[in-house]
Scaffold this motif. Structure first.
Motif, PDB file in Angstrom:
ATOM      1  N   ARG A   1      10.674  -0.685   0.283  1.00 57.03           N
ATOM      2  CA  ARG A   1      10.359  -2.092   0.072  1.00 57.03           C
ATOM      3  C   ARG A   1      11.608  -2.929   0.342  1.00 57.03           C
ATOM      4  O   ARG A   1      12.452  -3.089  -0.513  1.00 57.03           O
TER       5      ARG A   1
ATOM      6  N   ARG B   1       9.533  -6.155   5.936  1.00 53.70           N
ATOM      7  CA  ARG B   1       8.295  -6.951   5.865  1.00 53.70           C
ATOM      8  C   ARG B   1       8.287  -8.019   6.953  1.00 53.70           C
ATOM      9  O   ARG B   1       7.265  -8.252   7.604  1.00 53.70           O
TER      10      ARG B   1
ATOM     11  N   THR C   1       7.708  -6.409  10.358  1.00 50.94           N
ATOM     12  CA  THR C   1       6.301  -6.015  10.502  1.00 50.94           C
ATOM     13  C   THR C   1       5.432  -7.216  10.831  1.00 50.94           C
ATOM     14  O   THR C   1       4.571  -7.163  11.723  1.00 50.94           O
ATOM     15  N   SER C   2       5.646  -8.316  10.121  1.00 45.34           N
ATOM     16  CA  SER C   2       4.855  -9.528  10.370  1.00 45.34           C
ATOM     17  C   SER C   2       5.113 -10.075  11.771  1.00 45.34           C
ATOM     18  O   SER C   2       4.188 -10.550  12.441  1.00 45.34           O
TER      19      SER C   2
ATOM     20  N   TRP D   1      -3.179  -6.874  10.364  1.00 44.79           N
ATOM     21  CA  TRP D   1      -2.959  -7.924   9.353  1.00 44.79           C
ATOM     22  C   TRP D   1      -3.528  -7.497   8.001  1.00 44.79           C
ATOM     23  O   TRP D   1      -2.854  -7.650   6.973  1.00 44.79           O
TER      24      TRP D   1
ATOM     25  N   TRP E   1      -3.991  -4.520   6.885  1.00 46.03           N
ATOM     26  CA  TRP E   1      -3.150  -3.416   6.420  1.00 46.03           C
ATOM     27  C   TRP E   1      -1.828  -3.920   5.864  1.00 46.03           C
ATOM     28  O   TRP E   1      -1.333  -3.430   4.848  1.00 46.03           O
ATOM     29  N   ASP E   2      -1.245  -4.918   6.515  1.00 46.63           N
ATOM     30  CA  ASP E   2       0.078  -5.410   6.130  1.00 46.63           C
ATOM     31  C   ASP E   2       0.038  -6.324   4.909  1.00 46.63           C
ATOM     32  O   ASP E   2       1.021  -6.395   4.161  1.00 46.63           O
ATOM     33  N   LEU E   3      -1.059  -7.021   4.694  1.00 50.33           N
ATOM     34  CA  LEU E   3      -1.111  -8.022   3.630  1.00 50.33           C
ATOM     35  C   LEU E   3      -1.755  -7.528   2.343  1.00 50.33           C
ATOM     36  O   LEU E   3      -1.442  -8.028   1.260  1.00 50.33           O
TER      37      LEU E   3
ATOM     38  N   GLY F   1       1.379  -4.769   1.270  1.00 48.72           N
ATOM     39  CA  GLY F   1       1.770  -3.931   2.387  1.00 48.72           C
ATOM     40  C   GLY F   1       1.800  -2.452   2.042  1.00 48.72           C
ATOM     41  O   GLY F   1       1.643  -2.060   0.887  1.00 48.72           O
TER      42      GLY F   1
ATOM     43  N   TYR G   1      -4.317   2.767   7.071  1.00 48.47           N
ATOM     44  CA  TYR G   1      -4.578   1.901   8.220  1.00 48.47           C
ATOM     45  C   TYR G   1      -5.969   2.085   8.807  1.00 48.47           C
ATOM     46  O   TYR G   1      -6.626   1.113   9.186  1.00 48.47           O
TER      47      TYR G   1
END
Length: 233
Positions: free
Chosen positions: A77, A82, A85-86, A139, A141-143, A147, A180
């Motif tokens: 983390r 982050r 990734t975004s 998106w 998966w990431d949010l 994450g 994912y």
């Protein structure tokens, strides 16, 4: 036993395991990113970002940075991870939205590029549709729950989507957490059915994101199919 902050019930024993052992593997996400980059390169010249190598180079570099910065399973983390990734997902999304916009404009203005080429039109629309599914799957998966790395540490905290396996009906293991492929499936059905199927969005941002994806898919698929039928007719 600890309390599950996301569902109000007891936290499964697996939630107390080592986050590094519970984190996701990188390869499904990496494969999706590489496929999306390849699909963009396969588009006609007018629908690609210029120069041709720009998007593959950008997302490839970011992907390498992410894997090197969080090797093995995804569990670190860090703010910069982050952000990277975004940015990676944003590059894929913006490039595909640009291609979708150009395609819609060409259809509405009767551009001669596809005047007598229904096969080419359907192929281009299919590439944009597939990339749309991959991008929004990334998106989600990431949010969701902060994450993948955050899910490795707090897998049951504050979910944005309710999957069937999360229900207390024996459909999945007590320690089940989406990965994912689950978000990719959610994105596929959102783009295909234009509505939630077996997964419910329970956060406002998740509902708005699904609405955006469905709207993009509806416009592209609707116009491409209508135009192709008109050409064939």
């Amino acid at each position: 036993m600890a309390t599950d902050p996301g569902q109000g019930g007891p936290t499964p024993a697996a939630a107390e395991d080592d986050p590094a052992a519970r984190g996701e593997h990188w390869w499904p996400v990496a494969l999706a990113v590489l496929v999306a980059a390849g699909l963009h390169v396969a588009l006609p010249t007018d629908y690609r970002t210029a120069p041709r190598w720009l998007l593959p180079a950008a997302v490839g570099t970011l992907l390498v940075v992410l894997v090197v910065g969080d090797p093995g399973r995804i569990d670190r983390r860090r703010t910069w991870l982050r952000v990277a990734t975004s940015l990676l997902i944003a590059f894929i999304t913006s490039a595909n939205l640009y291609a979708a916009g150009r395609l819609v404009a060409d259809i509405l203005t009767n551009n001669k590029l596809y005047a007598n080429n229904a096969t080419g039109l359907l192929a281009t629309g299919g590439v944009i549709y597939a990339t749309n599914v991959i991008a929004f799957g990334l998106w989600y998966w990431d949010l969701d729950r902060g994450g993948a790395a955050a899910r490795a540490h707090r897998p049951f905290a504050n979910p944005a989507f309710v999957f069937p396996e999360m229900q207390r009906g024996g459909y999945g293991r007590p320690d089940w957490v989406p990965v994912y492929v689950d978000y990719l499936s959610l994105a596929f059905w959102t783009a295909t059915a234009f509505s939630p199927t077996d997964v419910s969005a329970i956060k406002p941002w998740a509902k708005l994101l699904m609405m955006t994806q469905a709207a993009v898919s509806l416009v592209v698929v609707g116009l491409v199919i209508a135009r192709a039928i008109n050409i064939l007719a």
